[in-house]
Design a protein around this motif. Sequence first.
Motif, PDB file in Angstrom:
ATOM      1  N   PHE A 140     -22.968 -26.604 -19.005  1.00  0.00           N
ATOM      2  CA  PHE A 140     -23.079 -25.449 -19.890  1.00  0.00           C
ATOM      3  C   PHE A 140     -24.034 -24.413 -19.297  1.00  0.00           C
ATOM      4  N   ASP A 141     -23.852 -23.174 -19.723  1.00  0.00           N
ATOM      5  CA  ASP A 141     -24.756 -22.115 -19.298  1.00  0.00           C
ATOM      6  C   ASP A 141     -26.056 -22.136 -20.091  1.00  0.00           C
ATOM      7  N   TYR A 142     -25.961 -22.518 -21.357  1.00  0.00           N
ATOM      8  CA  TYR A 142     -27.124 -22.562 -22.241  1.00  0.00           C
ATOM      9  C   TYR A 142     -27.126 -23.889 -22.997  1.00  0.00           C
ATOM     10  N   ALA A 143     -28.317 -24.375 -23.301  1.00  0.00           N
ATOM     11  CA  ALA A 143     -28.439 -25.614 -24.073  1.00  0.00           C
ATOM     12  C   ALA A 143     -28.265 -25.372 -25.559  1.00  0.00           C
ATOM     13  N   GLY A 144     -28.360 -24.111 -25.995  1.00  0.00           N
ATOM     14  CA  GLY A 144     -28.224 -23.774 -27.401  1.00  0.00           C
ATOM     15  C   GLY A 144     -29.548 -23.831 -28.126  1.00  0.00           C
ATOM     16  N   SER A 145     -29.737 -22.926 -29.073  1.00  0.00           N
ATOM     17  CA  SER A 145     -30.943 -22.874 -29.899  1.00  0.00           C
ATOM     18  C   SER A 145     -30.552 -22.853 -31.363  1.00  0.00           C
ATOM     19  N   GLY A 146     -31.524 -23.077 -32.208  1.00  0.00           N
ATOM     20  CA  GLY A 146     -31.306 -23.031 -33.645  1.00  0.00           C
ATOM     21  C   GLY A 146     -32.634 -23.182 -34.353  1.00  0.00           C
ATOM     22  N   LYS A 147     -32.821 -22.480 -35.473  1.00  0.00           N
ATOM     23  CA  LYS A 147     -34.112 -22.503 -36.160  1.00  0.00           C
ATOM     24  C   LYS A 147     -34.368 -23.831 -36.848  1.00  0.00           C
ATOM     25  N   ALA A 148     -33.305 -24.546 -37.166  1.00  0.00           N
ATOM     26  CA  ALA A 148     -33.410 -25.873 -37.783  1.00  0.00           C
ATOM     27  C   ALA A 148     -32.083 -26.576 -37.597  1.00  0.00           C
ATOM     28  N   ALA A 149     -32.049 -27.870 -37.867  1.00  0.00           N
ATOM     29  CA  ALA A 149     -30.832 -28.649 -37.656  1.00  0.00           C
ATOM     30  C   ALA A 149     -29.672 -28.143 -38.487  1.00  0.00           C
ATOM     31  N   ASN A 150     -29.960 -27.594 -39.686  1.00  0.00           N
ATOM     32  CA  ASN A 150     -28.890 -27.119 -40.573  1.00  0.00           C
ATOM     33  C   ASN A 150     -28.674 -25.617 -40.493  1.00  0.00           C
ATOM     34  N   HIS A 151     -29.263 -24.963 -39.500  1.00  0.00           N
ATOM     35  CA  HIS A 151     -28.997 -23.548 -39.221  1.00  0.00           C
ATOM     36  C   HIS A 151     -27.930 -23.463 -38.143  1.00  0.00           C
ATOM     37  N   PRO A 152     -27.248 -22.320 -38.026  1.00  0.00           N
ATOM     38  CA  PRO A 152     -26.221 -22.206 -36.978  1.00  0.00           C
ATOM     39  C   PRO A 152     -26.829 -22.257 -35.587  1.00  0.00           C
ATOM     40  N   VAL A 153     -26.128 -22.895 -34.667  1.00  0.00           N
ATOM     41  CA  VAL A 153     -26.539 -22.835 -33.275  1.00  0.00           C
ATOM     42  C   VAL A 153     -26.343 -21.403 -32.785  1.00  0.00           C
ATOM     43  N   GLN A 154     -27.193 -20.959 -31.888  1.00  0.00           N
ATOM     44  CA  GLN A 154     -27.078 -19.632 -31.276  1.00  0.00           C
ATOM     45  C   GLN A 154     -27.684 -19.696 -29.872  1.00  0.00           C
ATOM     46  N   THR A 155     -27.714 -18.550 -29.204  1.00  0.00           N
ATOM     47  CA  THR A 155     -28.077 -18.472 -27.783  1.00  0.00           C
ATOM     48  C   THR A 155     -27.147 -19.370 -26.969  1.00  0.00           C
ATOM     49  N   ILE A 156     -25.877 -19.155 -27.188  1.00  0.00           N
ATOM     50  CA  ILE A 156     -24.804 -19.795 -26.424  1.00  0.00           C
ATOM     51  C   ILE A 156     -23.799 -18.707 -26.083  1.00  0.00           C
ATOM     52  N   ASP A 157     -23.149 -18.815 -24.939  1.00  0.00           N
ATOM     53  CA  ASP A 157     -22.177 -17.788 -24.594  1.00  0.00           C
ATOM     54  C   ASP A 157     -20.759 -18.265 -24.931  1.00  0.00           C
ATOM     55  N   TRP A 158     -19.803 -17.387 -24.698  1.00  0.00           N
ATOM     56  CA  TRP A 158     -18.409 -17.690 -25.045  1.00  0.00           C
ATOM     57  C   TRP A 158     -17.902 -18.924 -24.292  1.00  0.00           C
ATOM     58  N   TYR A 159     -18.251 -19.020 -23.014  1.00  0.00           N
ATOM     59  CA  TYR A 159     -17.806 -20.150 -22.213  1.00  0.00           C
ATOM     60  C   TYR A 159     -18.367 -21.465 -22.748  1.00  0.00           C
ATOM     61  N   ASP A 160     -19.609 -21.432 -23.205  1.00  0.00           N
ATOM     62  CA  ASP A 160     -20.204 -22.632 -23.784  1.00  0.00           C
ATOM     63  C   ASP A 160     -19.436 -23.093 -25.017  1.00  0.00           C
ATOM     64  N   CYS A 161     -19.043 -22.138 -25.855  1.00  0.00           N
ATOM     65  CA  CYS A 161     -18.297 -22.482 -27.074  1.00  0.00           C
ATOM     66  C   CYS A 161     -16.975 -23.156 -26.732  1.00  0.00           C
ATOM     67  N   VAL A 162     -16.283 -22.602 -25.754  1.00  0.00           N
ATOM     68  CA  VAL A 162     -14.975 -23.137 -25.363  1.00  0.00           C
ATOM     69  C   VAL A 162     -15.116 -24.546 -24.789  1.00  0.00           C
ATOM     70  N   LYS A 163     -16.080 -24.718 -23.901  1.00  0.00           N
ATOM     71  CA  LYS A 163     -16.285 -26.050 -23.310  1.00  0.00           C
ATOM     72  C   LYS A 163     -16.742 -27.052 -24.371  1.00  0.00           C
ATOM     73  N   TRP A 164     -17.568 -26.608 -25.295  1.00  0.00           N
ATOM     74  CA  TRP A 164     -18.025 -27.492 -26.369  1.00  0.00           C
ATOM     75  C   TRP A 164     -16.848 -27.954 -27.217  1.00  0.00           C
ATOM     76  N   CYS A 165     -15.917 -27.051 -27.497  1.00  0.00           N
ATOM     77  CA  CYS A 165     -14.722 -27.437 -28.253  1.00  0.00           C
ATOM     78  C   CYS A 165     -13.953 -28.527 -27.518  1.00  0.00           C
ATOM     79  N   ASN A 166     -13.801 -28.388 -26.198  1.00  0.00           N
ATOM     80  CA  ASN A 166     -13.126 -29.425 -25.427  1.00  0.00           C
ATOM     81  C   ASN A 166     -13.891 -30.750 -25.495  1.00  0.00           C
ATOM     82  N   ALA A 167     -15.211 -30.669 -25.386  1.00  0.00           N
ATOM     83  CA  ALA A 167     -16.029 -31.882 -25.447  1.00  0.00           C
ATOM     84  C   ALA A 167     -15.904 -32.548 -26.813  1.00  0.00           C
ATOM     85  N   ARG A 168     -15.873 -31.758 -27.872  1.00  0.00           N
ATOM     86  CA  ARG A 168     -15.708 -32.318 -29.216  1.00  0.00           C
ATOM     87  C   ARG A 168     -14.374 -33.052 -29.313  1.00  0.00           C
ATOM     88  N   SER A 169     -13.334 -32.457 -28.732  1.00  0.00           N
ATOM     89  CA  SER A 169     -12.026 -33.115 -28.728  1.00  0.00           C
ATOM     90  C   SER A 169     -12.093 -34.448 -27.980  1.00  0.00           C
TER      91      SER A 169
END
Length: 298
Positions: A79-108
């Motif tokens: 991944f390009d970014y490890a991802g950030s978030g203010k708390a576990a139940n807040h949305p992840v952010q500081t991720i780029d488009w490529y990270d989102c796509v690869k994460w979706c594949n990893a979730r699958s």
Amino acid sequence: RLVPAIADQKPIPVGTVPSGMALIPAGSFTMGDAFSEGYSDERPTHSVYVSAFYMDKYEVTKALWDEVYNWAITHGYGFDYAGSGKAANHPVQTIDWYDCVKWCNARSEKEGRVPAYYTDAGLSVRYRTAQVAPFVNWSSGYRLPTEAEWEMAARGGASGHRFPWTDTDNITHSRANYYSSTSAAYDTSPTRGYHPTFNDGVSPLTSPVGYFAPNGYGLYDMAGNVWEWCWDWYSSTYYSSSPGTDPRGSASGSHRVIRGGSCDYNAFDCRAAYRGDNGYPPNGRDDAGFRSVLPPGQ
């Protein structure tokens, strides 16, 4: 029938839908700005038929991101970014488009599903690393929503409204986490500026997912909190030539569409029709997250 197992993952029944997702039924809706107040790229309004799909009820949280991310980096993903978030139940952010796509594949893969994204037209090499514009198997795996899917889902089953709710076409801080101002008459919040509940002075001023009421499809935070990455390349003229069934955006471009506004953008950007044109794919912006979709009947 079962989906073949990936590595040590057990197969799961076809059609099993993970908890935390909502069915967006197949049907037509009116896409675009119905109030003639938006930009030209939100017009003309046009009828779009979208096939059924499941969508995450919540923006992907930091907790869910970490669960999949930690699995992914030990299974060949980069991944390009490890991802950030203010708390576990807040949305992840500081991720780029490529990270989102690869994460979706990893979730699958983590769940034993066939992934959606590949680096080749033959759909044989799964997308796990680097920055590429991937090929898509639209009938398998988690993926980002197209912007037509996103807008249909945001409207909650009712076209012609300004926001994801239908009882009013106004917005206040009781409805969403956004920056309130006097720039729009439909912003009727009694408090102005950042949302007072979440303005702790530490950027980004996100809120826990699910804090506000859901829309008609049971989806939360479709207005405000964080922008949401979509699949489509942005095009200012795409509406005038887009297909009427399952449009998937331009064939190429320089920016990906982002939707929904965020905690530091005003009411205008939170409208269901607003098309964010500044989603530069490698930009890990701290005001953008995402939610994934899954085709039914896999």
